[in-house]
Design an enzyme around this catalytic site. Structure first.
Site, PDB file in Angstrom:
ATOM      1  N   PRO A  67     -15.342  59.489  -2.260  1.00  0.00           N
ATOM      2  CG  PRO A  67     -13.450  58.379  -3.089  1.00  0.00           C
ATOM      3  CD  PRO A  67     -14.848  58.818  -3.478  1.00  0.00           C
ATOM      4  CE  LYS A  74     -12.064  79.020  -2.555  1.00  0.00           C
ATOM      5  NZ  LYS A  74     -12.132  80.315  -3.278  1.00  0.00           N
ATOM      6  CB  SER A  97     -15.309  76.974   0.384  1.00  0.00           C
ATOM      7  OG  SER A  97     -15.980  75.742   0.409  1.00  0.00           O
ATOM      8  CE1 TYR A 136     -13.341  74.245  -2.597  1.00  0.00           C
ATOM      9  CE2 TYR A 136     -12.456  75.743  -4.242  1.00  0.00           C
ATOM     10  CZ  TYR A 136     -13.424  75.421  -3.308  1.00  0.00           C
ATOM     11  OH  TYR A 136     -14.474  76.276  -3.082  1.00  0.00           O
TER      12      TYR A 136
HETATM   13  C1  WQD Z   1     -23.470  67.871  -2.892  1.00  0.00           C
HETATM   14  C2  WQD Z   1     -24.090  66.539  -2.449  1.00  0.00           C
HETATM   15  C3  WQD Z   1     -22.689  64.655  -2.926  1.00  0.00           C
HETATM   16  C4  WQD Z   1     -22.916  65.080  -7.293  1.00  0.00           C
HETATM   17  C5  WQD Z   1     -18.385  71.144  -3.135  1.00  0.00           C
HETATM   18  C6  WQD Z   1     -17.166  71.855  -2.590  1.00  0.00           C
HETATM   19  C7  WQD Z   1     -17.552  73.234  -2.124  1.00  0.00           C
HETATM   20  C8  WQD Z   1     -18.160  73.960  -3.275  1.00  0.00           C
HETATM   21  C9  WQD Z   1     -19.438  73.228  -3.686  1.00  0.00           C
HETATM   22  C10 WQD Z   1     -16.923  75.096  -4.975  1.00  0.00           C
HETATM   23  C11 WQD Z   1     -23.085  65.602  -1.791  1.00  0.00           C
HETATM   24  C12 WQD Z   1     -23.985  64.590  -3.744  1.00  0.00           C
HETATM   25  C13 WQD Z   1     -23.092  65.276  -5.936  1.00  0.00           C
HETATM   26  C14 WQD Z   1     -23.444  63.925  -7.905  1.00  0.00           C
HETATM   27  C15 WQD Z   1     -24.302  63.211  -5.773  1.00  0.00           C
HETATM   28  N1  WQD Z   1     -17.247  73.998  -4.349  1.00  0.00           N
HETATM   29  N2  WQD Z   1     -23.786  64.362  -5.186  1.00  0.00           N
HETATM   30  N3  WQD Z   1     -24.131  63.024  -7.113  1.00  0.00           N
HETATM   31  O1  WQD Z   1     -19.263  68.343  -2.325  1.00  0.00           O
HETATM   32  O2  WQD Z   1     -21.040  69.556  -0.912  1.00  0.00           O
HETATM   33  O3  WQD Z   1     -19.288  70.901  -2.091  1.00  0.00           O
HETATM   34  O4  WQD Z   1     -19.040  71.912  -4.118  1.00  0.00           O
HETATM   35  O5  WQD Z   1     -17.247  76.214  -4.735  1.00  0.00           O
HETATM   36  O6  WQD Z   1     -16.415  73.913  -1.667  1.00  0.00           O
HETATM   37  O7  WQD Z   1     -16.691  71.124  -1.462  1.00  0.00           O
HETATM   38  O8  WQD Z   1     -21.053  69.788  -3.420  1.00  0.00           O
HETATM   39  O9  WQD Z   1     -22.594  69.445  -5.306  1.00  0.00           O
HETATM   40  O10 WQD Z   1     -20.444  68.088  -5.242  1.00  0.00           O
HETATM   41  O11 WQD Z   1     -22.293  67.561  -3.643  1.00  0.00           O
HETATM   42  O12 WQD Z   1     -24.913  62.348  -5.073  1.00  0.00           O
HETATM   43  O13 WQD Z   1     -23.320  63.685  -9.141  1.00  0.00           O
HETATM   44  O14 WQD Z   1     -24.584  65.864  -3.600  1.00  0.00           O
HETATM   45  O15 WQD Z   1     -22.328  63.366  -2.451  1.00  0.00           O
HETATM   46  O16 WQD Z   1     -23.761  64.866  -0.786  1.00  0.00           O
HETATM   47  P1  WQD Z   1     -20.151  69.537  -2.117  1.00  0.00           P
HETATM   48  P2  WQD Z   1     -21.573  68.722  -4.504  1.00  0.00           P
END
Ligand code: WQD
Length: 331
Positions: free
Chosen positions: A293, A153, A124, A149
């Site tokens: 966070p 990885k 990832s 997590y």
């Molecule tokens: C994307 C953007 C949030 C939810 C994580 C893991 C990665 C992989 C994918 C597993 C960010 C914003 C999100 C919400 C929001 N995991 N957001 N409201 O954090 O980039 O990656 O998930 O395979 O390893 O690190 O993905 O979809 O959580 O967030 O504003 O309800 O959307 O702040 O900018 P992320 P995400």
């Protein structure tokens, strides 16, 4: 090739099994069904005409996992098996390290014992941490991970690298995923998160179909064009195709290569929200909240190595991803 796919009934695993079968490979799935359903096997059969062999086995169950190797002669393994909720991993680190690392070591030990040469590992972009400038390049190496997590990885990447140094006959491709979203165009398989979705797209989909009142946008004060977080979204079918190219590349090569799998384009939260509004045909309510966070402002891939080594490029854009997600969540 005959390929063992651990975690093969999961979101990315099931889409990869479809593409592997379409490319003429034989697929055997091992999954403990902790975060997926056995119904996926029938859906893979409906899409491809082939129902993969399946073993309900946990990678922590060393004896039953070995029986799978005894009953099959594998040419390769694609390892998806792992827990993947960033926030949850902070509260139960030992569960994450046991499942994602000890389980993986069981698998790699059996690959060595049964002389299975080729491995693709599901890593990832989280392993880059917040240490580097975008676009993230593979040669940056491993950054400072901010949750168990991501650290699990990172551990896997180190273990696989050391294993292939010791066992020179082995070949491994470590794929660093960015943000997989979307679903197969049949609408039969897609991402079905348990409980409240952590990830952006499934949450937007649930707001769009009325299951939730509004999207919580985690911060709009980042140094980005509209202030919201920017990520590299990649269609899950594009990601699945990259696995087929990677395992076929591994068969022809030795040693370890790390390859980013992303679109190379960054989209903000609001850009994704508006793309999904276009797909669903109506506005999606949202509220700006404080930052989450552990989030970084901007993350997107340098995709040159995937093109050079695998001749891989993404075929789908953000509109396709949202349309295909909408179809799946509203089938
Ligand atoms: C994307 C953007 C949030 C939810 C994580 C893991 C990665 C992989 C994918 C597993 C960010 C914003 C999100 C919400 C929001 N995991 N957001 N409201 O954090 O980039 O990656 O998930 O395979 O390893 O690190 O993905 O979809 O959580 O967030 O504003 O309800 O959307 O702040 O900018 P992320 P995400």
């Amino acid at each position: 090739m005959k390929i063992l796919v651990t975690g093969g009934t999961g979101y990315i695993g099931s889409h990869t099994c479809v593409e592997l079968i379409n490319a003429g490979h034989e697929v055997v799935i091992v999954d403990n069904l902790y975060n997926s359903s056995i119904d996926v096997l029938d859906k893979i059969e409906t899409i491809t005409g082939v129902k993969p062999a399946f073993y309900k086995v946990d990678v922590l169950d060393r004896d039953n996992l070995e029986n799978v190797f005894k009953e099959n002669s594998f040419d390769a393994v694609i390892n998806f098996a792992g827990y993947k909720a960033v926030g949850e991993s902070v509260s139960i680190p030992l569960t994450y390290y046991k499942n994602n690392v000890s389980g993986a070591i069981n698998l790699y030990e059996l690959m060595k014992k049964y002389q299975v040469k080729n491995l693709v590992f599901s890593s990832s972009a989280t392993v880059y941490g917040d240490d580097f400038e975008v676009p993230f390049k593979e040669e940056y190496g491993l950054g400072t991970t901010t949750n168990p997590y991501g650290t699990s990885k990172k551990f896997n990447e180190i273990i696989i690298t050391d294993l292939c140094k010791a066992e020179e006959w082995m070949s491994a491709i470590i794929l660093r995923y960015f943000n997989p979203i979307g679903a197969h165009k049949s609408g039969l398989i897609g991402e079905t998160p348990n409980g409240i979705p952590n990830n952006l797209l499934p949450y937007i989909a649930q707001v769009a179909n009325g299951e939730r009142d509004y999207l919580r946008v985690w911060g709009d004060d980042y140094d980005t064009p509209d202030g919201t977080g920017v990520r590299d979204y990649i269609h899950v079918v594009d990601l699945a195709r990259a696995h087929v190219l990677a395992i076929e590349y591994a068969e022809k090569n030795k040693g370890v290569d790390v390859i980013n799998v992303g679109s190379g384009k960054g989209y903000s939260v609001m850009e994704v929200l508006h793309a999904y509004e276009k797909a669903c045909g109506h506005e999606i309510p949202y509220k700006i909240m404080d930052r989450r966070p552990g989030d970084i402002a901007v993350c997107y891939a340098d995709t040159k190595k995937a093109k050079e080594l695998l001749d891989f490029e993404t075929a789908y854009d953000i509109e396709d991803m949202c349309e295909d997600s909408f179809r799946y969540y509203n089938k």
